[in-house]
Design a protein around this motif. Structure first.
Motif, mmCIF file in Angstrom:
data_model
loop_
_atom_site.group_PDB
_atom_site.id
_atom_site.type_symbol
_atom_site.label_atom_id
_atom_site.label_comp_id
_atom_site.label_asym_id
_atom_site.label_seq_id
_atom_site.Cartn_x
_atom_site.Cartn_y
_atom_site.Cartn_z
ATOM 1 N N THR A 71 15.334 42.446 0.761
ATOM 2 C CA THR A 71 15.771 43.047 -0.386
ATOM 3 C C THR A 71 14.850 42.857 -1.641
ATOM 4 O OG1 THR A 71 17.388 41.491 -1.018
ATOM 5 C CG2 THR A 71 18.120 43.327 0.120
ATOM 6 N N LYS A 72 13.906 41.972 -1.491
ATOM 7 C CA LYS A 72 13.074 41.644 -2.762
ATOM 8 C C LYS A 72 12.094 42.803 -2.793
ATOM 9 C CE LYS A 72 13.262 36.512 -3.052
ATOM 10 N NZ LYS A 72 12.553 35.582 -2.746
ATOM 11 N N ILE A 94 18.865 49.788 -13.854
ATOM 12 C CA ILE A 94 19.227 48.626 -14.300
ATOM 13 C C ILE A 94 19.879 47.722 -13.194
ATOM 14 C CG2 ILE A 94 21.119 47.689 -16.034
ATOM 15 C CD1 ILE A 94 20.318 49.860 -17.728
ATOM 16 N N PHE A 95 20.729 48.420 -12.279
ATOM 17 C CA PHE A 95 21.199 47.656 -11.278
ATOM 18 C C PHE A 95 20.256 47.273 -10.234
ATOM 19 C CE2 PHE A 95 25.413 49.584 -12.229
ATOM 20 C CZ PHE A 95 26.281 48.861 -11.646
ATOM 21 N N LEU A 96 19.142 47.782 -10.087
ATOM 22 C CA LEU A 96 18.165 47.217 -9.200
ATOM 23 C C LEU A 96 17.452 46.167 -9.922
ATOM 24 C CD1 LEU A 96 16.724 50.658 -7.922
ATOM 25 C CD2 LEU A 96 18.107 49.169 -6.625
ATOM 26 N N LEU A 97 17.207 46.180 -11.046
ATOM 27 C CA LEU A 97 16.482 45.017 -11.803
ATOM 28 C C LEU A 97 17.395 44.013 -11.804
ATOM 29 C CD1 LEU A 97 13.979 44.165 -13.497
ATOM 30 C CD2 LEU A 97 15.209 45.056 -15.448
ATOM 31 N N LEU A 98 18.600 44.022 -12.160
ATOM 32 C CA LEU A 98 19.767 42.955 -12.417
ATOM 33 C C LEU A 98 19.715 42.250 -10.673
ATOM 34 C CD1 LEU A 98 22.685 44.293 -14.339
ATOM 35 C CD2 LEU A 98 20.773 42.487 -14.868
ATOM 36 N N GLY A 99 19.841 43.037 -9.548
ATOM 37 C CA GLY A 99 19.798 42.791 -8.207
ATOM 38 C C GLY A 99 18.389 41.803 -8.209
ATOM 39 N N ILE A 155 26.991 37.362 -0.145
ATOM 40 C CA ILE A 155 27.481 38.731 0.769
ATOM 41 C C ILE A 155 28.547 39.304 0.167
ATOM 42 C CG2 ILE A 155 28.640 39.182 2.984
ATOM 43 C CD1 ILE A 155 27.115 36.718 4.201
ATOM 44 N N PHE A 156 29.499 38.626 -0.635
ATOM 45 C CA PHE A 156 30.485 39.342 -1.286
ATOM 46 C C PHE A 156 30.083 40.147 -2.274
ATOM 47 C CE2 PHE A 156 33.655 39.517 -4.765
ATOM 48 C CZ PHE A 156 34.681 40.040 -4.097
ATOM 49 N N ASP A 157 29.376 39.658 -3.031
ATOM 50 C CA ASP A 157 28.515 40.561 -4.006
ATOM 51 C C ASP A 157 27.880 41.757 -3.828
ATOM 52 O OD1 ASP A 157 29.583 38.525 -5.845
ATOM 53 O OD2 ASP A 157 27.706 37.474 -6.093
ATOM 54 N N VAL A 208 28.879 51.101 -5.349
ATOM 55 C CA VAL A 208 28.686 51.410 -6.877
ATOM 56 C C VAL A 208 27.205 51.982 -7.083
ATOM 57 C CG1 VAL A 208 28.298 50.609 -9.414
ATOM 58 C CG2 VAL A 208 29.890 49.413 -8.050
ATOM 59 N N THR A 209 26.180 51.287 -6.674
ATOM 60 C CA THR A 209 24.823 51.869 -6.285
ATOM 61 C C THR A 209 24.691 53.235 -5.444
ATOM 62 O OG1 THR A 209 23.924 49.886 -6.662
ATOM 63 C CG2 THR A 209 22.461 51.386 -6.083
ATOM 64 N N ALA A 210 25.350 53.120 -4.368
ATOM 65 C CA ALA A 210 25.176 54.498 -3.463
ATOM 66 C C ALA A 210 25.773 55.481 -4.073
ATOM 67 C CB ALA A 210 25.952 54.010 -2.341
ATOM 68 N N THR A 211 26.953 55.012 -4.928
ATOM 69 C CA THR A 211 27.626 56.234 -5.429
ATOM 70 C C THR A 211 26.956 56.810 -6.767
ATOM 71 O OG1 THR A 211 29.943 55.393 -5.248
ATOM 72 C CG2 THR A 211 29.655 57.133 -6.822
ATOM 73 N N LEU A 212 26.277 56.038 -7.473
ATOM 74 C CA LEU A 212 25.307 56.582 -8.284
ATOM 75 C C LEU A 212 24.063 57.425 -7.895
ATOM 76 C CD1 LEU A 212 24.827 53.404 -10.675
ATOM 77 C CD2 LEU A 212 26.199 55.620 -11.194
#
Length: 377
Positions: A36-37, A72-77, A98-100, A107-111
């Motif tokens: 994922t990096k 923003i979500f991607l950067l935080l991840g 894994i839980f996170d 959330v990301t997929a919905t956006l």
């Protein structure tokens, strides 16, 4: 032991046995961190392009705000895993990660799905197909990286691909319908790869666990062997001097005559029965190992409910009652030697030697007592 996954029947989930759950989570987390990096970096690079290429007739919030939030979500991840070293991941961190991932993926997929649907809906017919293409590339790449976390991968594909594919199927446009069908087929193929990989990992880890168990377990009694016990002791030593623990060596008295009189079959049964009693004394937190033919070791960790000073008496008391095996009543005696870490030795070798010296001091004392009793007669 477990059911192999198959699409030919109703079984579609391969359960992960409890004994490999931690190993399974660590394996999944390590793989996900590595993949994922690069995924986060690649998706972040596409965010400006997505904003630039958004349908000009779509609402501002769909063209600009949604991609910005996704970025923003991607950067935080990315920041969350940037300093994580895969080989340092433990079971606790892996489980939380894994839980996170499972809750953040929808959330990301919905956006992303909302951006695609809105862009497609407001776009001119001749350029509509580009938006599902952009989404499918990102969604399928993400699902591939998430294959180690099956739930997250399936959610990503379901939320990311199904809505836009459904819209395209019912537009009446022949090429839109063909493109939508191709998307669904690609998603179904990747889904099969995901569930197959899950099964393969489960089988591999079960095999590794079995090999480990065989290497660390006494085949007759099911107790730990010397190697496993030394590993446990080493772990407690590494925890520091505050974690004081006790080690007892127990040697059966007169076991050879049992084999000579009743046979090795009953001798083996007797060892198994003794192992059961020793485990009962040690309790859930204690470690019992068979380290020789009729030699056992009991390790009481720091914080044990049993006081170290009481261990010898408890062990000998547990063996007072004779064993009843195949109609035979067989009494068993034992000698016990004790050592306490770190007082009696700072290394495994030193601790074992101290307990062994204590054991043979008990044996010699008993021999002298018996000799004195015989001489008195």
């Amino acid at each position: 032991m477990w059911t192999r996954i198959s699409f030919s029947n109703a079984e579609y989930v391969t359960p992960v046995p409890d004994e490999i759950q931690d190993d399974f989570n660590i394996l999944r987390a390590r793989r996900l961190v590595k993949q994922t990096k690069l995924l986060f970096v690649a998706l972040l690079i596409t965010i400006p392009a997505v904003m630039y290429g958004g349908s000009p007739d779509a609402p501002y919030w769909a063209r600009v705000i949604l991609p910005a939030i996704i970025g923003i979500f991607l950067l935080l991840g990315l920041l969350n895993i940037l300093g994580v070293k895969p080989d340092k991941i433990d079971a606790v961190w892996a489980k939380k990660f894994i839980f996170d991932t499972i809750w953040s993926t929808p959330v990301t997929a919905t956006l992303c799905s909302t951006w695609c649907v809105m862009s497609w809906w407001y776009a001119a017919p001749e350029i509509r197909t580009y938006y599902p293409l952009i989404l499918s590339m990102g969604s399928l790449a993400t699902a591939y990286c998430l294959t180690s976390i099956r739930a997250a991968a399936i959610l990503n594909m379901a939320i990311g691909i199904v809505p836009i594919a459904a819209l395209m199927l019912f537009t009446g446009n022949r090429m839109d319908m063909v493109a939508a069908l191709s998307l669904l087929v690609a998603a179904a193929f990747l889904l099969r790869m995901i569930v197959d990989q899950h099964t393969q990992w489960t089988e591999l880890l079960l095999l590794q666990h079995e090999i480990r168990e065989q290497a660390n377990t006494d085949s007759l009694t099911g107790l730990q062997n010397r190697r496993a016990l030394e590993q446990v002791i080493q772990e407690h030593m590494a925890a520091g001097e505050k974690r004081r623990f006790a080690l007892a060596l127990l040697d059966l008295d007169g076991f050879k005559p049992v084999n000579d009189q009743y046979g090795h079959g009953i001798g083996d049964e007797l060892l198994c029965a003794i192992a059961g009693r020793l485990k009962n004394v040690a309790g859930e937190g204690g470690h019992v190992a068979r380290i020789g033919g009729d030699e056992f070791a009991i390790m009481l960790p720091h914080g044990s409910e049993i006081a170290h000073a009481d261990l010898t008496d408890l062990l000998l008391t547990e063996l007072v009652t004779p064993f009843r095996l195949q109609g035979n009543v067989i009494p068993v005696g034992a000698s016990v030697g004790m050592a306490v870490w770190p007082h009696d030795g700072l290394t495994i070798k030193a601790l074992m030697e101290k307990a062994d010296q204590s054991l043979y001091a008990v044996k010699n004392k008993r021999k002298q007592e018996v000799a004195a009793a015989v001489a008195a007669e």
